[in-house]
Design a protein around this motif. Sequence first.
Motif, PDB file in Angstrom:
ATOM      1  N   GLN A  20      46.152  52.025 -31.218  1.00  0.00           N
ATOM      2  CA  GLN A  20      47.154  53.052 -30.971  1.00  0.00           C
ATOM      3  C   GLN A  20      46.584  54.452 -31.168  1.00  0.00           C
ATOM      4  N   LEU A  21      45.269  54.553 -31.195  1.00  0.00           N
ATOM      5  CA  LEU A  21      44.613  55.850 -31.352  1.00  0.00           C
ATOM      6  C   LEU A  21      44.403  56.465 -29.977  1.00  0.00           C
ATOM      7  N   GLN A  22      45.017  57.600 -29.741  1.00  0.00           N
ATOM      8  CA  GLN A  22      44.953  58.243 -28.433  1.00  0.00           C
ATOM      9  C   GLN A  22      43.582  58.859 -28.200  1.00  0.00           C
ATOM     10  N   GLU A  23      43.177  58.875 -26.922  1.00  0.00           N
ATOM     11  CA  GLU A  23      41.920  59.518 -26.567  1.00  0.00           C
ATOM     12  C   GLU A  23      42.037  61.029 -26.777  1.00  0.00           C
ATOM     13  N   GLY A  24      40.945  61.641 -27.190  1.00  0.00           N
ATOM     14  CA  GLY A  24      40.933  63.075 -27.430  1.00  0.00           C
ATOM     15  C   GLY A  24      41.181  63.452 -28.877  1.00  0.00           C
ATOM     16  N   VAL A  25      41.589  62.469 -29.710  1.00  0.00           N
ATOM     17  CA  VAL A  25      41.829  62.766 -31.126  1.00  0.00           C
ATOM     18  C   VAL A  25      40.509  62.996 -31.858  1.00  0.00           C
ATOM     19  N   LEU A  26      39.492  62.190 -31.511  1.00  0.00           N
ATOM     20  CA  LEU A  26      38.201  62.275 -32.185  1.00  0.00           C
ATOM     21  C   LEU A  26      37.150  62.882 -31.265  1.00  0.00           C
ATOM     22  N   SER A  27      36.169  63.520 -31.867  1.00  0.00           N
ATOM     23  CA  SER A  27      35.056  64.077 -31.104  1.00  0.00           C
ATOM     24  C   SER A  27      34.128  62.951 -30.662  1.00  0.00           C
ATOM     25  N   ASN A  28      33.182  63.290 -29.787  1.00  0.00           N
ATOM     26  CA  ASN A  28      32.242  62.285 -29.293  1.00  0.00           C
ATOM     27  C   ASN A  28      31.441  61.676 -30.437  1.00  0.00           C
ATOM     28  N   LYS A  29      30.971  62.492 -31.383  1.00  0.00           N
ATOM     29  CA  LYS A  29      30.203  61.983 -32.520  1.00  0.00           C
ATOM     30  C   LYS A  29      31.062  61.060 -33.378  1.00  0.00           C
ATOM     31  N   GLN A  30      32.315  61.437 -33.614  1.00  0.00           N
ATOM     32  CA  GLN A  30      33.203  60.598 -34.412  1.00  0.00           C
ATOM     33  C   GLN A  30      33.445  59.253 -33.728  1.00  0.00           C
ATOM     34  N   LEU A  31      33.611  59.265 -32.411  1.00  0.00           N
ATOM     35  CA  LEU A  31      33.806  58.021 -31.677  1.00  0.00           C
ATOM     36  C   LEU A  31      32.598  57.105 -31.797  1.00  0.00           C
ATOM     37  N   VAL A  32      31.397  57.686 -31.677  1.00  0.00           N
ATOM     38  CA  VAL A  32      30.171  56.898 -31.783  1.00  0.00           C
ATOM     39  C   VAL A  32      30.058  56.267 -33.172  1.00  0.00           C
ATOM     40  N   GLU A  33      30.319  57.066 -34.218  1.00  0.00           N
ATOM     41  CA  GLU A  33      30.192  56.559 -35.586  1.00  0.00           C
ATOM     42  C   GLU A  33      31.243  55.483 -35.871  1.00  0.00           C
ATOM     43  N   LEU A  34      32.471  55.705 -35.404  1.00  0.00           N
ATOM     44  CA  LEU A  34      33.521  54.712 -35.646  1.00  0.00           C
ATOM     45  C   LEU A  34      33.218  53.418 -34.919  1.00  0.00           C
ATOM     46  N   GLN A  35      32.732  53.505 -33.680  1.00  0.00           N
ATOM     47  CA  GLN A  35      32.380  52.283 -32.959  1.00  0.00           C
ATOM     48  C   GLN A  35      31.235  51.548 -33.643  1.00  0.00           C
ATOM     49  N   SER A  36      30.274  52.281 -34.194  1.00  0.00           N
ATOM     50  CA  SER A  36      29.163  51.640 -34.895  1.00  0.00           C
ATOM     51  C   SER A  36      29.661  50.885 -36.126  1.00  0.00           C
ATOM     52  N   ILE A  37      30.609  51.470 -36.856  1.00  0.00           N
ATOM     53  CA  ILE A  37      31.174  50.801 -38.032  1.00  0.00           C
ATOM     54  C   ILE A  37      31.924  49.541 -37.608  1.00  0.00           C
ATOM     55  N   ILE A  38      32.705  49.648 -36.529  1.00  0.00           N
ATOM     56  CA  ILE A  38      33.452  48.481 -36.044  1.00  0.00           C
ATOM     57  C   ILE A  38      32.498  47.370 -35.616  1.00  0.00           C
ATOM     58  N   ARG A  39      31.420  47.736 -34.927  1.00  0.00           N
ATOM     59  CA  ARG A  39      30.432  46.742 -34.503  1.00  0.00           C
ATOM     60  C   ARG A  39      29.828  46.023 -35.702  1.00  0.00           C
ATOM     61  N   GLU A  40      29.453  46.770 -36.725  1.00  0.00           N
ATOM     62  CA  GLU A  40      28.838  46.161 -37.903  1.00  0.00           C
ATOM     63  C   GLU A  40      29.837  45.259 -38.622  1.00  0.00           C
TER      64      GLU A  40
END
Length: 280
Positions: free
Chosen positions: A175-195
């Motif tokens: 339920q997290l809308q696009e545009g809420v996080l910056s590109n760097k934040q998106l990359v870091e959050l996806q990396s955490i989810i992957r791990e």
Amino acid sequence: MSYKSLKFLILWIPTIVVGLWEYVRHVFLLPYVSMELGNFLAPALVFLFTLTLLRGLFGRLEQTQEALQRERVSKASFQQREQLARELHDGISQSLFLLSVKLDKLERMELGDDARDTTVQIRQTVKHVYEDVRHSIANLQSPAVVVDDSWLTAIHGAVNDLLQNSGIRAKLDWQLQEGVLSNKQLVELQSIIREALMNVRKYAQATEVRVISRQQGDEDFVCEIKDNGIGAEPSQIDAKDRYGIRMMRDRAEQMGWLFDIKSVVGEGTTVRIQSGGEGK
């Protein structure tokens, strides 16, 4: 519209407006509009066009500049990831393979029971490390999140890639809308989810995992990865050899996010990432 076209229009529209006004004034309006009034109306017309047409063009120009900047950042990040993946493959991965070959040779020799048991333990450790390196290389070679792409699609891809052929069902409640996080934040959050998903696949013995996110306010969010696996004792989670957990925690702390893991033996584990807020 391209970046060069936008700059061309912004530079030439005021000149064209003034030129057209002077032409119309001298050819058609000279008997009706005095010189003083005409001189007053010329900057007024330019100002009016600036508030209407040029303001929109400036907005488009800023969006184009931001998109170009995001593309440059994403390209630089992908190049760094590719370089790191090559270094892992050419260095650690090959060294582990050679170590495995030497262990094969050692096992063919006549060894005592204690030495043989130690060799088996070393082989298991090498195998786990080799699998971790392979997963890390795969993650580094996968495309980073790009803001212009669908964030939800990127998360679906990460979940499907990591849990494919594992027998684990994945449920995504995003339920997290696009545009809420910056590109760097998106990359870091996806990396955490992957791990976190990788840990579920390797250790949890789970049949189901849920990835849940929700927005808090305009800029903050909460993301949770929950599994129904065997869980773990606190001592196991905080063990020194749990490099994946340490990596997730470090990534979250670098972004100023709160990071927490709750695990109950026999009931599963929940990884929670939160930006802002009052606490865990």
